[in-house]
Design a protein around this motif. Structure first.
Motif, mmCIF file in Angstrom:
data_model
loop_
_atom_site.group_PDB
_atom_site.id
_atom_site.type_symbol
_atom_site.label_atom_id
_atom_site.label_comp_id
_atom_site.label_asym_id
_atom_site.label_seq_id
_atom_site.Cartn_x
_atom_site.Cartn_y
_atom_site.Cartn_z
ATOM 1 N N GLY A 138 0.857 -1.233 0.025
ATOM 2 C CA GLY A 138 0.188 -0.145 0.053
ATOM 3 C C GLY A 138 0.950 1.139 -0.118
ATOM 4 N N ALA A 139 0.150 2.427 -0.101
ATOM 5 C CA ALA A 139 1.088 3.496 0.006
ATOM 6 C C ALA A 139 0.079 4.658 0.561
ATOM 7 N N THR A 140 0.852 5.585 1.050
ATOM 8 C CA THR A 140 0.179 6.975 1.542
ATOM 9 C C THR A 140 0.160 8.139 0.239
ATOM 10 N N ALA A 141 -0.766 8.703 0.148
ATOM 11 C CA ALA A 141 -0.689 9.594 -1.077
ATOM 12 C C ALA A 141 0.246 10.962 -0.588
ATOM 13 N N ALA A 142 0.822 11.310 -1.253
ATOM 14 C CA ALA A 142 1.957 12.531 -1.182
ATOM 15 C C ALA A 142 0.995 13.891 -1.089
ATOM 16 N N ASN A 143 1.661 14.719 -0.505
ATOM 17 C CA ASN A 143 1.069 16.039 -0.449
ATOM 18 C C ASN A 143 1.649 16.978 -1.715
ATOM 19 N N ILE A 144 0.929 16.945 -2.828
ATOM 20 C CA ILE A 144 1.304 17.745 -3.996
ATOM 21 C C ILE A 144 0.788 19.085 -4.223
ATOM 22 N N THR A 145 0.628 19.816 -2.839
ATOM 23 C CA THR A 145 0.134 21.304 -2.907
ATOM 24 C C THR A 145 1.284 21.845 -2.997
ATOM 25 N N SER A 146 1.185 23.159 -2.856
ATOM 26 C CA SER A 146 2.245 24.226 -2.972
ATOM 27 C C SER A 146 2.739 24.541 -1.546
ATOM 28 N N HIS A 147 2.421 23.791 -0.377
ATOM 29 C CA HIS A 147 2.772 23.855 0.950
ATOM 30 C C HIS A 147 4.369 23.802 0.912
ATOM 31 N N GLY A 183 6.271 22.957 -2.482
ATOM 32 C CA GLY A 183 6.522 24.479 -2.556
ATOM 33 C C GLY A 183 7.992 24.920 -2.637
ATOM 34 N N LYS A 184 8.880 24.059 -2.122
ATOM 35 C CA LYS A 184 10.322 24.575 -2.379
ATOM 36 C C LYS A 184 10.967 23.619 -3.452
ATOM 37 N N TRP A 185 10.330 22.857 -4.157
ATOM 38 C CA TRP A 185 10.809 21.984 -4.934
ATOM 39 C C TRP A 185 11.123 22.755 -6.193
ATOM 40 N N THR A 186 12.135 22.778 -6.889
ATOM 41 C CA THR A 186 12.513 23.321 -8.225
ATOM 42 C C THR A 186 11.365 22.629 -9.259
ATOM 43 N N ASP A 187 11.230 23.264 -10.613
ATOM 44 C CA ASP A 187 10.454 22.644 -11.484
ATOM 45 C C ASP A 187 11.274 21.485 -11.903
ATOM 46 N N ALA A 188 12.454 21.356 -11.940
ATOM 47 C CA ALA A 188 13.204 20.364 -12.415
ATOM 48 C C ALA A 188 13.110 19.037 -11.621
ATOM 49 N N GLU A 189 12.864 19.307 -10.409
ATOM 50 C CA GLU A 189 12.884 18.156 -9.300
ATOM 51 C C GLU A 189 11.361 17.657 -9.493
ATOM 52 N N ILE A 190 10.479 18.366 -9.677
ATOM 53 C CA ILE A 190 9.136 17.992 -9.839
ATOM 54 C C ILE A 190 9.194 17.151 -10.959
#
Length: 85
Positions: free
Chosen positions: A17-26, A32-39
């Motif tokens: 199973g898995a837990t859904a990740a927070n993909i909001t801009s928090h 929120g702190k990820w670069t576009d390249a990291e995403i």
């Protein structure tokens, strides 16, 4: 939300199973702190910001060949998702 094997089809019986990740801009709990390249790397290669390998149910192989325009559009959309903890 925790996703368990009974919730999805096509995963090996060993999948726990898995837990859904927070993909909001928090900035702390989300992207929120990820670069576009990291995403983009996370989407297409399954590698997190910190270098660890991401796990199912994200189907990285399906996104490997995504067009640059579509990948940019996904990242642009993710940037608009309001922050949630």
């Amino acid at each position: 939300r925790k996703f368990m094997p009974a919730d999805v089809q096509g995963f090996p019986a060993s999948w726990q199973g898995a837990t859904a990740a927070n993909i909001t801009s928090h900035p702390e709990k989300g992207l929120g702190k990820w670069t576009d390249a990291e995403i983009k790397r996370a989407i297409t290669q399954g590698i997190s910001r910190d270098g660890r390998k991401l796990t199912m149910p994200m189907d990285f192989a399906a996104y490997r060949g995504i067009s640059k325009a579509d990948l940019n559009a996904i990242v642009a959309y993710l940037r608009t998702v309001p922050p949630l903890e």
